[in-house]
Design an enzyme around this catalytic site. Structure first.
Site, short mmCIF file in Angstrom:
data_model
loop_
_atom_site.label_atom_id
_atom_site.label_comp_id
_atom_site.label_asym_id
_atom_site.label_seq_id
_atom_site.Cartn_x
_atom_site.Cartn_y
_atom_site.Cartn_z
CG HIS A 1 -11.16 1.25 5.13
ND1 HIS A 1 -12.10 0.83 4.23
CD2 HIS A 1 -10.62 0.13 5.65
CE1 HIS A 1 -12.13 -0.48 4.21
NE2 HIS A 1 -11.25 -0.94 5.07
CE1 TYR B 1 -22.06 5.22 2.29
CE2 TYR B 1 -19.69 5.27 2.06
CZ TYR B 1 -20.81 5.19 2.85
OH TYR B 1 -20.69 5.09 4.22
N PRO C 1 -28.49 5.14 7.76
CG PRO C 1 -28.76 2.91 7.11
CD PRO C 1 -29.53 4.14 7.45
CE LYS D 1 -20.58 11.13 10.55
NZ LYS D 1 -19.45 10.23 10.37
CE1 TYR E 1 -18.86 7.62 5.25
CE2 TYR E 1 -16.70 6.93 6.05
CZ TYR E 1 -17.96 6.62 5.57
OH TYR E 1 -18.35 5.31 5.43
P1 RFL Z 1 -28.83 -0.38 20.43
O1 RFL Z 1 -27.61 -0.93 19.80
O2 RFL Z 1 -30.12 -0.52 19.75
O3 RFL Z 1 -28.92 -1.05 21.88
C1 RFL Z 1 -30.07 -0.95 22.68
C2 RFL Z 1 -30.12 -2.17 23.59
O4 RFL Z 1 -31.21 -2.03 24.50
C3 RFL Z 1 -31.91 -3.26 24.57
N1 RFL Z 1 -33.29 -2.97 25.00
C4 RFL Z 1 -33.70 -3.08 26.27
N2 RFL Z 1 -33.08 -3.49 27.37
C5 RFL Z 1 -33.79 -3.51 28.54
N3 RFL Z 1 -35.09 -3.13 28.60
C6 RFL Z 1 -35.75 -2.72 27.52
N4 RFL Z 1 -37.05 -2.36 27.60
C7 RFL Z 1 -35.06 -2.66 26.28
N5 RFL Z 1 -35.41 -2.32 25.01
C8 RFL Z 1 -34.32 -2.49 24.26
C9 RFL Z 1 -31.80 -3.85 23.19
O5 RFL Z 1 -32.00 -5.27 23.22
C10 RFL Z 1 -30.36 -3.46 22.82
O6 RFL Z 1 -29.42 -4.44 23.20
O7 RFL Z 1 -28.66 1.18 20.78
P2 RFL Z 1 -27.37 2.07 21.09
O8 RFL Z 1 -26.55 1.46 22.20
O9 RFL Z 1 -27.86 3.44 21.21
O10 RFL Z 1 -26.44 1.95 19.79
C11 RFL Z 1 -26.83 2.51 18.57
C12 RFL Z 1 -26.28 1.68 17.41
O11 RFL Z 1 -26.61 0.32 17.60
C13 RFL Z 1 -26.79 2.17 16.05
O12 RFL Z 1 -26.85 3.58 16.04
C14 RFL Z 1 -25.90 1.70 14.89
O13 RFL Z 1 -25.98 0.31 14.71
C15 RFL Z 1 -26.29 2.43 13.60
N6 RFL Z 1 -25.52 1.97 12.43
C16 RFL Z 1 -24.25 2.44 12.19
N7 RFL Z 1 -23.67 3.29 13.05
C17 RFL Z 1 -22.39 3.68 12.85
O14 RFL Z 1 -21.87 4.49 13.65
N8 RFL Z 1 -21.63 3.24 11.79
C18 RFL Z 1 -22.17 2.36 10.88
O15 RFL Z 1 -21.46 1.92 9.98
C19 RFL Z 1 -23.52 1.96 11.04
N9 RFL Z 1 -24.08 1.11 10.19
C20 RFL Z 1 -26.07 1.02 11.56
C21 RFL Z 1 -25.32 0.62 10.44
C22 RFL Z 1 -27.34 0.47 11.79
C23 RFL Z 1 -27.84 -0.45 10.91
N10 RFL Z 1 -29.10 -1.00 11.23
C24 RFL Z 1 -29.27 -2.40 11.42
C25 RFL Z 1 -30.14 -0.15 11.70
C26 RFL Z 1 -25.83 -0.29 9.55
C27 RFL Z 1 -27.10 -0.82 9.78
C28 RFL Z 1 -27.64 -1.78 8.78
C1 PHB Z 2 -21.19 -1.31 7.19
O1 PHB Z 2 -20.03 -1.71 6.94
O2 PHB Z 2 -22.04 -2.01 7.75
C2 PHB Z 2 -21.57 0.08 6.77
C3 PHB Z 2 -20.66 0.85 6.05
C4 PHB Z 2 -21.04 2.13 5.68
C5 PHB Z 2 -22.28 2.62 6.00
C6 PHB Z 2 -23.19 1.85 6.72
C7 PHB Z 2 -22.82 0.56 7.10
O3 PHB Z 2 -22.64 3.87 5.62
#
Ligand code: RFL
Ligand code: PHB
Length: 398
Positions: free
Chosen positions: A74, A203, A295, A299, A387
């Site tokens: 994008h 957004y 979110p 980031k 961004y």
């Molecule tokens: P994770 O992905 O939470 O992975 C941690 C893993 O550790 C496991 N775990 C354990 N394993 C062993 N022993 C234990 N005691 C444990 N406790 C936990 C868990 O089961 C899991 O598998 O952390 P990590 O690797 O630091 O990654 C971070 C990302 O997942 C997170 O920052 C992103 O998902 C945030 N986020 C977004 N980030 C972006 O860069 N771009 C995005 O567009 C974006 N959109 C989002 C998001 C997060 C969202 N939610 C659900 C919070 C959109 C949403 C809705």
């Molecule tokens: C997504 O596609 O899940 C998404 C996009 C933009 C955001 C957060 C999540 O800021």
């Protein structure tokens, strides 16, 4: 039973898996311990937006092939307010940089495959994980596999176990400072089997609250709407979700939101969090274990990738020359980028969401801010460069 490795990695999220892969490329052995099953981590819906630097790194280390084929690049995003669209030309404003839409669980699948193909040790569905002796040169991770107690002796431990993991709280409370902000609202996220309504992410700021239109594929759309943080998905039948999204996304030019069957619903809490330092002895925290951003700036996963890139380099230096210089600077290197991402995510949240204490004055300020950022090239450039992702070395922004 005892086992040995150089790197004991707790958590198979993007941080843990990518760290294990980067270490492997430098000839460093690691074991990844994960509470959940492979099927579970490969299907959990989370992030979607990958910064240019994340895309470049995944490509450079050989795990970007499917992303380049199936993800979509994008070149801009849309800010919608007052019923009108205002495009931020990410590509034009940043000298040709862009973002990639490719789901986090697809990145996970690619990393798991790469590790297993290379004979990497990933242990799924382990329980009772605990970390020990990380203030000595012989840390250990204890856990159970199939109910049997196990001990992994390692040179260092990487706490990549997310916000609710056990690694961060294992650091003595007196040796860490935590900064936190909890927002009075959450995001209601859905996946819908519907055609695309927009070629670029929208957004939307609206008096009824924030809404976001994103995508996963031409047939599968990802949408979010601001909701009460204590809300329950049971309160949101499909018709109510579409009605609310359509109200918040309404424009004056006849644009319409394509709807369809909703296949997944969930509520995400909105929180900002940072722990300092991100290291104690030979325990290094990376990704959500060390920091959470709202979110709105997309980031979180990108920060996790940036952390493990720094950590892998520092560990490689340690194993090649026994120098601890880069390891000692780990927190110092990562934290400025973390705080810049916090600032950007907070700002994106502040200008687009409805706050509890909403009053007419704050609403007008939000509109003035959005008006400015979409009409001044300088302000739009500031948004765009954040961004698509700030450079690893923040001083190169000068
Ligand atoms: P994770 O992905 O939470 O992975 C941690 C893993 O550790 C496991 N775990 C354990 N394993 C062993 N022993 C234990 N005691 C444990 N406790 C936990 C868990 O089961 C899991 O598998 O952390 P990590 O690797 O630091 O990654 C971070 C990302 O997942 C997170 O920052 C992103 O998902 C945030 N986020 C977004 N980030 C972006 O860069 N771009 C995005 O567009 C974006 N959109 C989002 C998001 C997060 C969202 N939610 C659900 C919070 C959109 C949403 C809705
Ligand atoms: C997504 O596609 O899940 C998404 C996009 C933009 C955001 C957060 C999540 O800021």
């Amino acid at each position: 039973m005892g086992r040995e490795t150089q790197g004991g990695i707790v958590g198979a999220g993007p941080a843990g898996l990518l760290l294990s892969h980067l270490l492997h490329l430098q000839g460093i052995d690691s074991v990844v311990l994960e509470l959940r099953s492979r099927a579970d981590i490969e299907s959990t819906i989370r992030a979607g937006v990958l910064e240019q630097g994340t895309v470049d790194l995944l490509t450079a280390v050989g795990v970007g092939e499917r992303m380049r084929r199936e993800g979509s690049v994008h070149h801009g995003i849309v800010l919608r307010f007052g019923g009108r669209d205002h495009r931020i030309d990410l590509h034009g404003l940043t000298g040709g940089r862009a973002i990639m839409l490719y789901a986090q669980h697809e990145v996970i699948k690619d990393l798991v495959k790469a590790r297993l193909d290379a004979g990497g040790r990933l242990l799924f569905e382990v329980t009772d994980v605990s970390v020990h002796d990380f203030d000595t040169s012989a840390p250990k991770v204890r856990f159970r596999q199939g109910g049997e107690p196990q001990e992994l002796r390692c040179d260092f431990v990487a706490g990549c176990d997310g916000f609710h993991g056990i690694c961060r709280p294992s650091i003595p409370a007196t040796r860490r400072t935590e900064y936190q902000r909890i927002y009075p609202f959450g995001w209601f996220g859905i996946l819908a089997e519907a055609p695309r309504s927009t070629p670029e992410i929208i957004y939307a700021r609206h008096e009824r609250g924030f809404a976001l239109v994103s995508t996963r594929s031409p047939e599968l759309q990802r949408l979010y709407l601001q909701c009460d943080s204590k809300d329950d998905i049971a309160n949101w039948p499909d018709e109510r979700i579409w009605q609310e999204l359509k109200a918040r996304l309404a424009t004056t030019d006849g644009w319409s939101l394509m709807d369809g069957p909703i296949t997944q619903k969930g509520i995400v809490a909105m929180r900002s969090f940072v722990v300092e330092p991100m290291q104690y002895g030979r325990l290094f925290l990376a990704g959500d274990a060390a920091h959470i951003v709202t979110p709105t700036g997309a980031k979180g996963m990108n920060l996790a990738v940036a952390d493990v890139r720094v950590l892998a380099r520092a560990l490689a230096e340690f194993f090649t020359s026994r120098s601890t210089e880069l390891l000692e600077r780990y927190s110092q290197t990562c934290l400025p980028r973390v705080w810049r991402a916090q600032r950007f995510s907070w700002w994106m949240t502040a200008v687009t969401h409805r706050f509890d204490d909403d009053d007419a004055f704050s609403g007008q300020l939000q509109l003035a801010e959005l008006d400015y950022v979409t009409s001044s090239r300088a302000a739009a450039t500031a948004l765009a460069e954040n961004y698509v992702g700030l450079p690893m070395d923040a001083s190169s922004l000068k």
